[in-house]
Each structure stands twice: as C-alpha cells, then as structure tokens.
Design an enzyme around this catalytic site. Sequence first.
Site, PDB file in Angstrom:
ATOM      1  N   GLY A 105     -17.554  26.068  -1.023  1.00  0.00           N
ATOM      2  CA  GLY A 105     -18.470  26.932  -0.308  1.00  0.00           C
ATOM      3  C   GLY A 105     -17.766  27.825   0.690  1.00  0.00           C
ATOM      4  O   GLY A 105     -16.732  27.467   1.247  1.00  0.00           O
ATOM      5  N   CYS A 106     -18.358  28.991   0.894  1.00  0.00           N
ATOM      6  CA  CYS A 106     -17.876  29.924   1.913  1.00  0.00           C
ATOM      7  C   CYS A 106     -19.079  30.263   2.781  1.00  0.00           C
ATOM      8  O   CYS A 106     -19.900  29.414   3.051  1.00  0.00           O
ATOM      9  CB  CYS A 106     -17.241  31.151   1.275  1.00  0.00           C
ATOM     10  SG  CYS A 106     -18.371  32.104   0.233  1.00  0.00           S
ATOM     11  N   ASN A 107     -19.195  31.488   3.210  1.00  0.00           N
ATOM     12  CA  ASN A 107     -20.330  31.875   4.042  1.00  0.00           C
ATOM     13  C   ASN A 107     -21.544  32.252   3.202  1.00  0.00           C
ATOM     14  O   ASN A 107     -22.654  31.841   3.495  1.00  0.00           O
ATOM     15  CB  ASN A 107     -19.942  33.032   4.962  1.00  0.00           C
ATOM     16  CG  ASN A 107     -20.997  33.302   5.998  1.00  0.00           C
ATOM     17  OD1 ASN A 107     -21.424  32.377   6.674  1.00  0.00           O
ATOM     18  ND2 ASN A 107     -21.425  34.538   6.104  1.00  0.00           N
TER      19      ASN A 107
END
Length: 135
Positions: A81-83
Amino acid sequence: MDSIKSNEDVSNVDVISAKDLLSSGHTYLDVRTVEEYNRGHIDKAINIPYMFLNEQGRVKNPDFLEQVSSVCQKEDHLIVGCNSGGRGLRACVDLLNAGYKDVRNLEGGYSAWVDNEFKGDEAAQQFKTACKFRP
C-alpha cells in the site's frame, strides 16, 4: 521463462478484504515515504519507500527490492500500500517481476483505509487533515 509482469498482472484488494487478510497473517508493506508513514500507518506495517522526494521530484528507490528481500521472503503473502494506490501498483509489478508469488495492491491505499475509519498506529483524523488529497 516467465513473462514480464505489468499493471494488469497485479491483483488488487479492497480495504475490507485487506483487513481480513492482515488479521489472518498477511504482511502489510507500506511503500510511502518515511514522512508519510510517520503521519499514520496500519498496525505492524513494514515501511520501505518505493520512491523518495528530492529536488528533482519523486525518484524511485534504487534499493527497494534489496530492502524488501532483507525482511520478506518471496513466498510471503504481501499486501502493498501507498497513499492512494499508484506507487503500490508499481511496487507490486516490481515485486512480481522479482519473483514474489503472492503480492496484492491495496486499492485506494492508506487513504481508503482511513476513509473506512480503520484504526492504525496513529490517529486517522490527523492523517485526513494532513493528506494532500483531502480538501
């Protein structure tokens, strides 16, 4: 020889499913910058930035795969996951091409996690205020 993987080869997982997978032993790989991670993150996340911010803008972390291999095995079950999902998707492609077997991208990233009001190690409301994608 396996073909080169692309965005279309990445499995995406929604936040509800991701929460269930994390509670059943999957590992969360947070590929946001250290600064983003420090503002808020999912419990027990491993932070290895996929990109860094410098004078030229965002640049890919040249040691990303090496850093991941120092803490994760290719057989591990990873949720990346990232933003908001973009860096996570690119990180998943790189991980699949490096031979990781079970890699999934968190749809909507940490922003979607916060929108669903799941608790992390930091206050979700603080993140909502700090997130650049918020009004």
